[in-house]
Design an enzyme around this catalytic site. Structure first.
Site, PDB file in Angstrom:
ATOM      1  N   ASP A 346       0.849  -1.199   0.000  1.00  7.63           N
ATOM      2  CA  ASP A 346       0.000   0.000   0.000  1.00  7.63           C
ATOM      3  C   ASP A 346       0.876   1.237   0.000  1.00  7.63           C
ATOM      4  O   ASP A 346       2.098   1.156  -0.137  1.00  7.63           O
ATOM      5  CB  ASP A 346      -0.943  -0.031   1.209  1.00  7.63           C
ATOM      6  N   ASP A 724       1.623 -17.242  -5.944  1.00  4.52           N
ATOM      7  CA  ASP A 724       2.243 -16.066  -6.570  1.00  4.52           C
ATOM      8  C   ASP A 724       1.182 -15.309  -7.358  1.00  4.52           C
ATOM      9  O   ASP A 724       1.125 -15.381  -8.583  1.00  4.52           O
ATOM     10  CB  ASP A 724       3.402 -16.494  -7.480  1.00  4.52           C
ATOM     11  N   GLU A 733       2.709 -10.461  -0.366  1.00  2.00           N
ATOM     12  CA  GLU A 733       2.993  -9.029  -0.323  1.00  2.00           C
ATOM     13  C   GLU A 733       4.496  -8.791  -0.232  1.00  2.00           C
ATOM     14  O   GLU A 733       5.259  -9.655   0.197  1.00  2.00           O
ATOM     15  CB  GLU A 733       2.286  -8.383   0.868  1.00  2.00           C
TER      16      GLU A 733
END
Length: 869
Positions: A346, A724, A733
Site C-alpha cells: 500500500d 504467486d 505481499e
C-alpha cells in the site's frame, strides 16, 4: 450478523429486479449452484477486501458496510466502494445483487469494469437508494474474459452529504474454478541461484521411495561430475511429502548450468560460484529506492519501466504529505512527513516497520566495521549502489537509510504540543485503495494517526544508530539524530503505555503492539552504544530482556525487537563489563546452535519448525532473521558451522522448498513475479511493471489471511499455503522489513566469497586508550601489533574503525590516514618488518565531541583479522 437477523433485513428490503439493464438483452438466472464470485459480500469478516475512495472510513455497522460521502462531488465516479480480483468469463451469465440504502437519498451505480485505463465497462446497474434498504438484482452476459475485473459502486455526485450502506453483495455465475494445483516443476528441489564452492550444498527430492536412491550431478554439457545416494527422510510435516535429501557438498568446482538428477527427475539449473550473491546485495537494496515516497524515481538508475513522478507531494490528484493533519480528535496541527519508504503493497508509512527496516540497513553497514569478512565496507561505499545520492562522499547504504530516517524524524510531535517528543505511529490514506495504483495517482486524503510508545522507541533506537554512523560524514545530521533520539526516549519513559489501537486498520495496517518492554530495551541499548552514558546502561541492564532469551524459535520482527539490542550489544564495540559482554555473545551462539539443530531436523533445511504455527504472515522475513543470527554467530566466533547454517537457510528462500519457487523476484529459474503491490501492478495492468529484481515475498501463511487464498488454498499443508498472485496480500505481499532482512543476509553472503576454510589468525593487537584530554575534546591511543605467525611480515597495513565522530589529528611511528570512520596505518620505512614473535607500536591523537569511545572490535593487518588482547 446472525442468519436470522439477515433474513429479517432482506424481508424488509424493497427488491428491484432489473434484468438486462445496461448490459444488453435479459437472460435466465444462473443455476442455483452457480459459484459466488464476490469475497465477503455479507461483511461477516469485516471490511476486507473492500476498499473505497473519495469517502469516509469504511465500517461494518449492524452487518452492513457503511460509509459517508461528501456532497457536491462533480461526478458519480469521484467516490466509490469496490473490490478487485473478480473473475469473469466471456459469454457466461451472471446475476449481480446487492442491498443498498442512502440517507438522505442518492443515485448509486454498480459497475463491473476493467480495473485500469481504459476502464472498460462489462455491466452497469443503476439504483436510486433511499433511507430504506432495498434489494437490487440484475442478470446479464459478460462480453469479455477478465480474471481480475473490478466491481465499483459509484456513490458520488449527490448535492448533499450521504450515508451509504451496502449488504449482501453477490455476483453468481460463470464456472466454478478448477481445483488449484500449483506447478511445482521437477521433484528435485535445489537453490536455483546456486551454491558457494566451499559451502554446504543440499537438495530435497520428493519421491515415493523409502530407501536410498542414486543421484548424479551433471555439468551443463551433461557430463556426470559427482554422484552418490540420497538419505530417506520420511514424510515432511510442513509439506506432507515423502522426501529424501541429497548432500553434494564435496563438489567444490565453480561451474554454471549444473543440474541434479534423482529418481528420473532433473532439477532446475544452478551455478557454483563465489560471486553468486554480489548482485543480490545490490538488488535487495534497490527495492528501497523503488519504494521511496516524495521523490521522482530515475529510470536511468533502476530501469525505465520503474521511472515515475514523485508520489504524495501535493501534485494533483495527490493530497500530499507536506502538511498532513491528524485523524479527527487526535491533534490540532499538521506535519510535513514527506519522504520515507512506502511500507509494503500500500502507500502507507509506518514507524514501527520503518524502524526495524532502517535498523537492518544501518546494521548491514555497521557490520562492515566489526566483521572480518566484510572488507571494511568496500562493497557498500559511495558510488557502489544505484541511488541518486551516489558520489556525495557518504556510503550509499547510509544514503538509502537516511531517506527513511528523515521521515521518522518528521513524525515526532513538536515541542509545546501534548505528548511532545513522542512519535506518531503511522500516516496513510483515509481509506483503503484498490489495486493497482501508482503513488502519484492516489487521490485519498492522508492522516496522521496517534502517537505510540512503540513508534517513539523505534525512532529513538534508529536515530541513536544514525547519530554514531553519520557522525564521520554529516555532523549536523548526526547531532539532529542524537537530539531526537534522546528526546524521544525521555518522552517514552514519561508515557510508557501509549499503545496503537488494534482496531485502527482502515486505510492501512494497525501495527498494534501492547508489550513495549522489548522496544525500551532496544532503544536503551542503541543510546548506550552511541553515548556511553550510564543512565542508558542502567536502563538496559535492568530490563528483563538483558538476561532473558530474546531469540525466539520463530525469529524476530517488528513486534519483537529485543533481539536487535542483543545483536548490537554483542557486535558493536562498547563498555559492557567483560563478563556481561561474554554472556551476551554466548547468548547469540546458543541461539545459533538452536537454529542449526532445527535446520538439520527440517528436510527442506530451514531454521524454523515444521508445524503450521511456523508458517505465518511474513514468515520468510523471520526465516532470514534466524539466518542473521547464525551469520552473527560466525562473525563473533569465526566458526564455519554457523556460516554454513546461514548459507543453507537461504537455499529454502531461493527454491529448495515444497513449491520449488524462489521467493525473490528475478532470482532463480522459477521465481515469484506477481507480488502484492499497488505500485508494481503488472498482473492487473500490463502497462505497469512487475516488482523489481530483489524483492522478496512474505511467503507461506497457514492462516490463509486473505479471501483469495482462503478460497483457493483451503486445507493446504503449511509450506503449500502460498500463491504467486497479486491478490494474495497475506502470502505474497512485499514489505520493507522483509527486504531489509534480505539485504543484511545478502551482504553477508556476498562477503563470504567461495566460503572456504577460515584462515588461522597470525597476529594480535593491543589497543590502549590513554584517556580524554582535559575538556574532553580528544584522546590519545596506541596500538601494539604482534606477529603470532610463523613467517615474517614485510610491510604492514593496519585498519580499524571508530564507532562515532573520532578523527585522528596526528600520529607517530606510522603513516595514518582516515576515511569516514575507518583508520588506516601504514608502516614507516624503519619498522616495515615484523619478525615471528615480534611486534611494532604506533600511536595517535584524535579529536572527538564526546559520546562512547570504546576500543575497536576488529583490527586487521594486511586484510587479515587479528586477535584482540
Amino acid at each position: 450478523m446472525t442468519s436470522s437477523r439477515r433474513r429479517l433485513l432482506l424481508a424488509a428490503a424493497t427488491t428491484l429486479a432489473l434484468t438486462g439493464a445496461g448490459a444488453g438483452a435479459a437472460h435466465a438466472d444462473p443455476p442455483p449452484d452457480a459459484p459466488e464470485q464476490i469475497d465477503n459480500g455479507d461483511f461477516s469478516e469485516g471490511v476486507s477486501p473492500w476498499f473505497s475512495f473519495g469517502t469516509g472510513a469504511l465500517a461494518v455497522t449492524d452487518g452492513q458496510l457503511c460509509t459517508t460521502v461528501p456532497g457536491g462531488l462533480a461526478n458519480p465516479w469521484d467516490a466509490g466502494i469496490g473490490q478487485d480480483g473478480v473473475p469473469l468469463i466471456a459469454g457466461a451469465e451472471y446475476t449481480l445483487g446487492f442491498s443498498v440504502s442512502a440517507t438522505p437519498g442518492a443515485a448509486v451505480k454498480a459497475v463491473l469494469q476493467l480495473g485500469s485505463a481504459p476502464y472498460t465497462t462489462y455491466a452497469a446497474v443503476d439504483a436510486t437508494a433511499t433511507g430504506t434498504l432495498q434489494r437490487v438484482e440484475q442478470t446479464f452476459t459478460v462480453p469479455d474474459d477478465n480474471p481480475n475485473a473490478q466491481l465499483i459502486f459509484q456513490v458520488g455526485g449527490a448535492a448533499q452529504a450521504q450515508t451509504i450502506c451496502l449488504d449482501d453483495v453477490s455476483l453468481r455465475g460463470g464456472e466454478p474454478p478448477e481445483p488449484y494445483v500449483p506447478d511445482t516443476g521437477p521433484r528435485v528441489r535445489v537453490n536455483q541461484v546456486g551454491y558457494l564452492p566451499g559451502g554446504p550444498k543440499n537438495a530435497t527430492v520428493v519421491t515415493e521411495a523409502t530407501t536410498a536412491l542414486p543421484w548424479q550431478l551433471r555439468s551443463a554439457a551433461g557430463a556426470v561430475v559427482a554422484s552418490g545416494t540420497t538419505t530417506a527422510r520420511g514424510v515432511d510435516a510442513a509439506s506432507g511429502q515423502n522426501v529424501h535429501t541429497v548432500d553434494f557438498s564435496s563438489y567444490r568446482t565453480p561451474a554454471s548450468g549444473l543440474t541434479l538428477t534423482v529418481d528420473g527427475e532433473t532439477s532446475h539449473p544452478f551455478d557454483v560460484s563465489g560471486t553468486l550473491y554480489d548482485q543480490l546485495r545490490s538488488d535487495s537494496l534497490q527495492f528501497f529506492y523503488a519504494q521511496r515516497s516524495g521523490i521522482a524515481i530515475d529510470g536511468d538508475l533502476i530501469g525505465d519501466e520503474y521511472a515515475r513522478p514523485a508520489g504524495h507531494l501535493g501534485v494533483a490528484p495527490n493530497r500530499g504529505d507536506t502538511s498532513v493533519p491528524c485523524q479527527p480528535g487526535v491533534c490540532d496541527y499538521s506535519l510535513d512527513v514527506r519522504g520515507g519508504w512506502y511500507d509494503a503493497g500500500d502507500h502507507g508509512k509506518y514507524v514501527v516497520n520503518g524502524g526495524i527496516a532502517t535498523y537492518q540497513l544501518l546494521s548491514t553497514f555497521e557490520r562492515t566495521k566489526t566483521a572480518a569478512t566484510a572488507d571494511g565496507g568496500a562493497a557498500l561505499g559511495d558510488s557502489t549502489l544505484r541511488v541518486p545520492e551516489r558520489g556525495n562522499g557518504v556510503p550509499d547504504i547510509l544514503d538509502e537509510a537516511r531517506w527513511e530516517l528523515e521521515f521518522l524524524l518528521r513524525m515526532q510531535v513538536p515541542a509545546g504540543k501534548p505528548l511532545a517528543g513522542m512519535v506518531h505511529h503511522k500516516i496513510h490514506d483515509q481509506n483503503w485503495t484498490g489495486l493497482p495504483l501508482a503513488p502519484q495517482d492516489d487521490a485519498q486524503p492522508r492522516e496522521l494517526h496517534p502517537p505510540s510508545t512503540a513508534a517513539t522507541l523505534n525512532m529513538a533506537a534508529t536515530a541513536a544508530q544514525c547519530a554514531r554512523l553519520f557522525a564521520p560524514y554529516d555532523a549536523a545530521f548526526a547531532n539532529r539524530c542524537a537530539t531526537a533520539a534522546k528526546t524521544a526516549y525521555s518522552a517514552a519513559k514519561a508515557n510508557p503505555a501509549v499503545y496503537a489501537s488494534p482496531t485502527d486498520g482502515t486505510g492501512g495496517g494497525a501495527y498494534d503492539d501492547s508489550n513495549v518492554t522489548d522496544e525500551f530495551y532496544w532503544a536503551a541499548a542503541e543510546l548506550y552504544l552511541t553515548t556511553g552514558a550510564q543512565t542508558y546502561l542502567a536502563d538496559l541492564t535492568a530490563s528483563p530482556h538483558h538476561t532473558g532469551n530474546v531469540f525466539d524459535t520463530l525469529g524476530f520482527s517488528w513486534q519483537s525487537v529485543a533481539a536487535l539490542g542483543r545483536l548490537d550489544l554483542a557486535t558493536v564495540p562498547n563498555g559492557l563489563p567483560a563478563a556481561d559482554l561474554a554472556r551476551v555473545r554466548a547468548s547469540v551462539t546458543t541461539a545459533a546452535d538452536t537454529y542449526l539443530a532445527e535446520l538439520r531436523r527440517q528436510a527442506y533445511g530451514l531454521p524454523m519448525p515444521g508445524d503450521a504455527n511456523s508458517y505465518f504472515w511474513g514468515g520468510n522475513g523471520n526465516v532470514i532473521n534466524n539466518a542473521v543470527v547464525l551469520a552473527t554467530a560466525f562473525d563473533l566466533t569465526r566458526n564455519p558451522v554457523y556460516r554454513d547454517g546461514a548459507v543453507q537457510a537461504m537455499d529454502y528462500i531461493l527454491g529448495r522448498n515444497a513449491l520449488n519457487i524462489s521467493y525473490v523476484t528475478g532470482w532463480g529459474e522459477h521465481a515469484a513475479q506477481n507480488q502484492h503491490s499497488r505500485i508494481f501492478g503488472h498482473q492487473l495492468d500490463p502497462s505497469m511493471p512487475r516488482p523489481p529484481a530483489g524483492s522478496i515475498a512474505g511467503g507461506p501463511n497457514a492462516a490463509l489471511q486473505d479471501p483469495f487464498v482462503a478460497k483457493l488454498l483451503a486445507g493446504c499443508k503449511p509450506m503449500f499455503c502460498y500463491v504467486d498472485d497479486i491478490n494474495s496480500y497475506s502470502t505474497n505481499e512485499v514489505a520493507i522489513n522483509w527486504n531489509s532482512a534480505l539485504t543484511w543476509i545478502s551482504s553477508f553472503l556476498a562477503d563470504q566469497g567461495d566460503s572456504g576454510a577460515v584462515p588461522a589468525t597470525t597476529c594480535s593487537v593491543a589497543y590502549t586508550n590513554y584517556g580524554a584530554w582535559h575538556g574532553g575534546t580528544g584522546f590519545t591511543a596506541q596500538l601494539t601489533v604482534r606477529n603470532t605467525g610463523a613467517t615474517a611480515i614485510n610491510g604492514w597495513n593496519v585498519r580499524f574503525a571508530f564507532t562515532g565522530d573520532q578523527r585522528v589529528r596526528e600520529a607517530w611511528l606510522a603513516k595514518v590516514t582516515q576515511s569516514g570512520a575507518t583508520v588506516t596505518a601504514r608502516n614507516e620505512s624503519h619498522n616495515a618488518k615484523i619478525a615471528p614473535g615480534g611486534s611494532v607500536m604506533f600511536g595517535f591523537n584524535a579529536t572527538t565531541t564526546g559520546g562512547a569511545n570504546p576500543s575497536p572490535g576488529l583490527v586487521t593487518v594486511n586484510g587479515a583479522a587479528c586477535s584482540l588482547s
